[in-house]
Write a protein that holds these residues in place. Structure first.
Motif, PDB file in Angstrom:
ATOM      1  N   VAL A 107       0.872  -1.179   0.000  1.00 20.65           N
ATOM      2  CA  VAL A 107       0.000   0.000   0.000  1.00 20.65           C
ATOM      3  C   VAL A 107       0.906   1.226   0.000  1.00 20.65           C
ATOM      4  O   VAL A 107       1.742   1.386   0.889  1.00 20.65           O
ATOM      5  CB  VAL A 107      -0.927   0.017   1.222  1.00 20.65           C
ATOM      6  N   ASP A 108       0.739   2.088  -0.990  1.00 22.55           N
ATOM      7  CA  ASP A 108       1.661   3.201  -1.188  1.00 22.55           C
ATOM      8  C   ASP A 108       0.881   4.499  -1.359  1.00 22.55           C
ATOM      9  O   ASP A 108       0.129   4.651  -2.326  1.00 22.55           O
ATOM     10  CB  ASP A 108       2.524   2.929  -2.423  1.00 22.55           C
ATOM     11  N   GLU A 109       1.025   5.438  -0.428  1.00 25.34           N
ATOM     12  CA  GLU A 109       0.439   6.771  -0.556  1.00 25.34           C
ATOM     13  C   GLU A 109       1.412   7.624  -1.353  1.00 25.34           C
ATOM     14  O   GLU A 109       2.618   7.595  -1.107  1.00 25.34           O
ATOM     15  CB  GLU A 109       0.196   7.372   0.827  1.00 25.34           C
ATOM     16  N   ASP A 110       0.916   8.425  -2.295  1.00 27.46           N
ATOM     17  CA  ASP A 110       1.804   9.011  -3.306  1.00 27.46           C
ATOM     18  C   ASP A 110       1.928  10.530  -3.250  1.00 27.46           C
ATOM     19  O   ASP A 110       2.585  11.110  -4.092  1.00 27.46           O
ATOM     20  CB  ASP A 110       1.316   8.595  -4.704  1.00 27.46           C
ATOM     21  N   THR A 111       1.333  11.187  -2.263  1.00 25.25           N
ATOM     22  CA  THR A 111       1.423  12.647  -2.205  1.00 25.25           C
ATOM     23  C   THR A 111       1.965  13.134  -0.868  1.00 25.25           C
ATOM     24  O   THR A 111       3.023  13.758  -0.799  1.00 25.25           O
ATOM     25  CB  THR A 111       0.052  13.281  -2.470  1.00 25.25           C
ATOM     26  N   LEU A 112       1.259  12.839   0.207  1.00 24.63           N
ATOM     27  CA  LEU A 112       1.678  13.312   1.526  1.00 24.63           C
ATOM     28  C   LEU A 112       3.007  12.705   1.952  1.00 24.63           C
ATOM     29  O   LEU A 112       3.728  13.283   2.766  1.00 24.63           O
ATOM     30  CB  LEU A 112       0.612  12.971   2.576  1.00 24.63           C
ATOM     31  N   SER A 113       3.342  11.551   1.402  1.00 24.81           N
ATOM     32  CA  SER A 113       4.550  10.839   1.815  1.00 24.81           C
ATOM     33  C   SER A 113       5.807  11.311   1.092  1.00 24.81           C
ATOM     34  O   SER A 113       6.902  10.812   1.366  1.00 24.81           O
ATOM     35  CB  SER A 113       4.375   9.334   1.592  1.00 24.81           C
ATOM     36  N   ARG A 114       5.699  12.261   0.188  1.00 29.74           N
ATOM     37  CA  ARG A 114       6.864  12.720  -0.579  1.00 29.74           C
ATOM     38  C   ARG A 114       7.734  13.712   0.193  1.00 29.74           C
ATOM     39  O   ARG A 114       8.880  13.944  -0.182  1.00 29.74           O
ATOM     40  CB  ARG A 114       6.416  13.370  -1.891  1.00 29.74           C
ATOM     41  N   VAL A 115       7.187  14.297   1.259  1.00 31.48           N
ATOM     42  CA  VAL A 115       7.879  15.387   1.948  1.00 31.48           C
ATOM     43  C   VAL A 115       8.273  14.946   3.355  1.00 31.48           C
ATOM     44  O   VAL A 115       8.067  13.804   3.760  1.00 31.48           O
ATOM     45  CB  VAL A 115       6.982  16.640   2.007  1.00 31.48           C
TER      46      VAL A 115
END
Length: 281
Positions: A107-115
């Motif tokens: 399961v991969d979150e792709d927006t909040l986890s970039r920073v």
């Protein structure tokens, strides 16, 4: 209090409880419990009929050069603390039971986890989201409580629950601090006496940011400069980041206009600590 080690047995137990009409509260942890964890258990205890706490040091959220092997563990102590807090079931699986040898779904979150921590710990939040999704499927909670100290993780879990339609209510638990202001963390154990004193710069830098904001300073650049100056005076402090982001989207901001999450990560020797504060003017 029951201790369940098998994922299949855990799921069977809560299915029986839910068929009997019981509500389930859940606090996921990696063990080596402290008052911060216990406060989440008390919060969850007030929301449910049956309280489940998991203790699982999740290997897939650690990078190759991180402290998986050194992560502190003391299950007997954790068991005693859980019982004292009224936990009904401790879920205590091992990695072999949680992850098939040929596991290939994540399961991969792709927006909040970039920073923030995601920028310096690639793959970390994929590991977090995957294990939390698995735990939700095994514990089937009605309510799950996560701490504000891990602010980015909390917001990513809330986004995952929203986007994947998990039928669970996420409750936020406030940061719990030591008497001198250091945010409680299982990793504090690794600090030397001098590093423990140095680590207070995290809280002091957040205090300075709050004071500047309340005095009318809205420029992120100016506030960050003061925070950096303070931390750079600390001998063993090595900054990973100091970030000012929108509290909901985690997008970088340059002015304190909307609710802003100020988050920072600093290393003391090999121990990396995080802290944060939401500033609302």
């Amino acid at each position: 209090m029951d201790i369940i080690k098998s994922p299949e047995a855990m799921q069977c137990r809560v299915l029986e409880l839910k068929r009997a009409g019981y509500s389930i509260g859940f606090v996921p942890t990696m063990g080596f419990l402290h008052e911060g964890h216990l406060s989440l258990m008390r919060l969850a205890r007030s929301t449910c009929d049956v309280l489940v706490a998991s203790i699982f040091v999740n290997p897939i959220q650690f990078g190759p050069n991180e402290d998986l092997g050194a992560y502190p563990r003391d299950f007997e102590r954790d068991e005693t603390l859980c019982e004292q807090e009224g936990v009904d079931i401790v879920f205590y699986p091992d990695p072999v039971g949680m992850y098939a040898a040929d596991a290939s779904v994540w399961v991969d979150e792709d927006t909040l986890s970039r920073v923030l921590c995601g920028a310096s710990r690639p793959g970390h939040f994929r590991g977090v989201c995957t294990v939390v999704a698995k735990l939700f499927n095994l514990v089937l909670p009605d309510v799950a409580v996560f701490g504000e100290k891990d602010a980015q993780q909390l917001r990513i879990i809330e986004r995952m629950v929203r986007d994947l339609n998990f039928p669970v209510k996420i409750v936020r638990g406030p940061i719990v601090r030591e008497a001198d202001g250091l945010a409680m963390s299982s990793r504090n154990k690794h600090l030397s006496e001098s590093q423990r004193k140095d680590a207070l710069c995290l809280r002091r830098s957040l205090d300075i940011a709050q004071q500047l904001a309340e005095s009318g300073e809205l420029s992120v650049g100016q506030i960050r400069l003061r925070m950096v100056e303070l931390i750079e005076k600390v001998p063993e402090a090595e900054m990973d980041y100091i970030s000012f982001v929108d509290d909901a989207t985690l997008e970088a901001v340059d002015q304190l206009v909307h609710p802003v999450l100020i988050a920072l990560a600093v290393k003391f020797g090999s121990t990396r600590l995080i802290d944060n504060r939401v500033v609302v003017l």
